[in-house]
Write an enzyme that holds these catalytic residues in place. Sequence first.
Site, mmCIF file in Angstrom:
data_model
loop_
_atom_site.group_PDB
_atom_site.id
_atom_site.type_symbol
_atom_site.label_atom_id
_atom_site.label_comp_id
_atom_site.label_asym_id
_atom_site.label_seq_id
_atom_site.Cartn_x
_atom_site.Cartn_y
_atom_site.Cartn_z
ATOM 1 N N GLY A 199 37.759 34.181 45.690
ATOM 2 C CA GLY A 199 36.884 33.034 45.886
ATOM 3 C C GLY A 199 36.065 32.736 44.656
ATOM 4 N N GLY A 200 36.588 33.149 43.490
ATOM 5 C CA GLY A 200 35.910 32.816 42.244
ATOM 6 C C GLY A 200 34.538 33.428 42.095
ATOM 7 N N SER A 208 43.089 37.074 43.408
ATOM 8 C CA SER A 208 42.255 36.191 42.608
ATOM 9 C C SER A 208 41.037 36.957 42.101
ATOM 10 C CB SER A 208 41.877 34.949 43.415
ATOM 11 O OG SER A 208 41.318 33.948 42.591
#
Length: 515
Positions: free
Chosen positions: A156-157, A235
């Site tokens: 989620g960055g 991610s």
Amino acid sequence: MRLREALLTGILCLYSPASSTPAKHSWTIGQTVYTQGGPVSGHAASSAKNVSTYLGIPYAKPPIGDLRFAPPQGYYNHKPIDGSKFGHSCPQANVFGGSTPPNTKGKNLTAAGLAALVDLNFGYADSSEDCLTLNVWTKPQFGEKGKAVLIWVYGGGYTIGSSSDPIYDGQYIADQEDVVLVTFNYRLNIFGFPGAPGYHKNLGILDQRLAIEWVRDNIRAFGGDPKRISLFGQSAGGGSIDMYSFAYADDPIAAGLVLESGTTAIGTFTAETTAESWYTVTSTLGCGDNTTVPATQMACMRTKPSENITNAIPLVNQAYGSAFFWPTIDEEIAFSDYPARLAAGKFAKVPLLIGNTNYEAGYHRAIASVFDQYLSDAEWDGFNLVSFTCPAATRSAASVAAGLPTFRYRYFGNFPELALTTVPDSGAYHASEVLPIFDTVGAGSGGAEVSGDLVRMGIYLRGMMGMFARDPAEGLVKYGWPKYDVKGETLVRLGWENGVGPNPGVADVYDADCP
């Protein structure tokens, strides 16, 4: 359901990722488990009824008051813990910047694409700073007494995300693979990576470390083996794990690491850059600027409501929201010289499973389009190379050079029910393998009916994770995988033509344009 069960039986017989004749042990589903924070009551999972589920277990004291913007402290107590529901999501800013809703008209978004937009805001409404909790799925009544453990780190960055997101439901992996599955929350955005001068910068990574220590110290009570813990994340989750492997190189706790579309290349900020963002927020809240005494400024910031703080973060409409607060170089948790450290092998010496999707940009491109942000095909291809393909090539090569069992993949699965856009084709996009791995396609596809091909893919991917978790060094070899070498056909092409099983290819075909 009958289709899934039939396919599961067939694929498990073919690849044997779990014991076919599980032994039975004394265990009552949902029984109370005693932890350092107190006794936790559980319940049967919603679908996998043999799986015991324990939700919302605190692993740290609530990071509020003087613990806001401070390293986490372990939670020790004797009071009963109700494990029937997830804990709060950690505070996070509105990913759409609080502006007008994204424009989806004429963007060729599918039901799955629209669902992806909804998921970007998941957990915002139920957020609280009292969020440092974890969740456990297990079935100790069957199989090994000391089961391998998989700990999931969400992406989620570094800005959004929550372990309570339905797409991270751990019951199906725990059920199929006879492993203990753990998910947890860690602080995000300004709360996890504040950059306040004179104070700890990378609190989100410290949260992750404390959660992993909790698993090491308590997982045996859930039927897990603390010596067989593997971390897997996607991610920013993969990036966190990679960062962790350098920060805790001498004591990783984990026996294996899985990096899905994420390495340290996802990014760090300098202390100066994060400090500028910090001062932007403090000034907005009336807590001073770069001329204010740090202790006075921090005391002020600890009095502000969390909602006011998130609302003061500058707003940017992009795939993961306002990326103003990311891991910050402090030379303790996040380093300025990762290439040199890679070359010198200064990372945890444990087996590695690493890979990326064939067209990572398919996700970012779809999200960007709803904000009328466009890049050329060549620019998106460059984004894929620089952010994912080349970092995976470099990281895997360093692991091989260090003499570690290394497995590298490239995911090609492109299933109609998971497509985000019709034109252009979103392809095997960023995170497109996550739903099949967790068997939560229904939660992220907008309700599309799941095809047999996708069911088979999910079963295979869960088997892959289970084999690695049980034996990080050799498990995937038994699953038919070659150990990665920078030369030869050792890059496993997962989901090639939407089929299951390893399909080795030559890495140079995809790495040719890397520096």
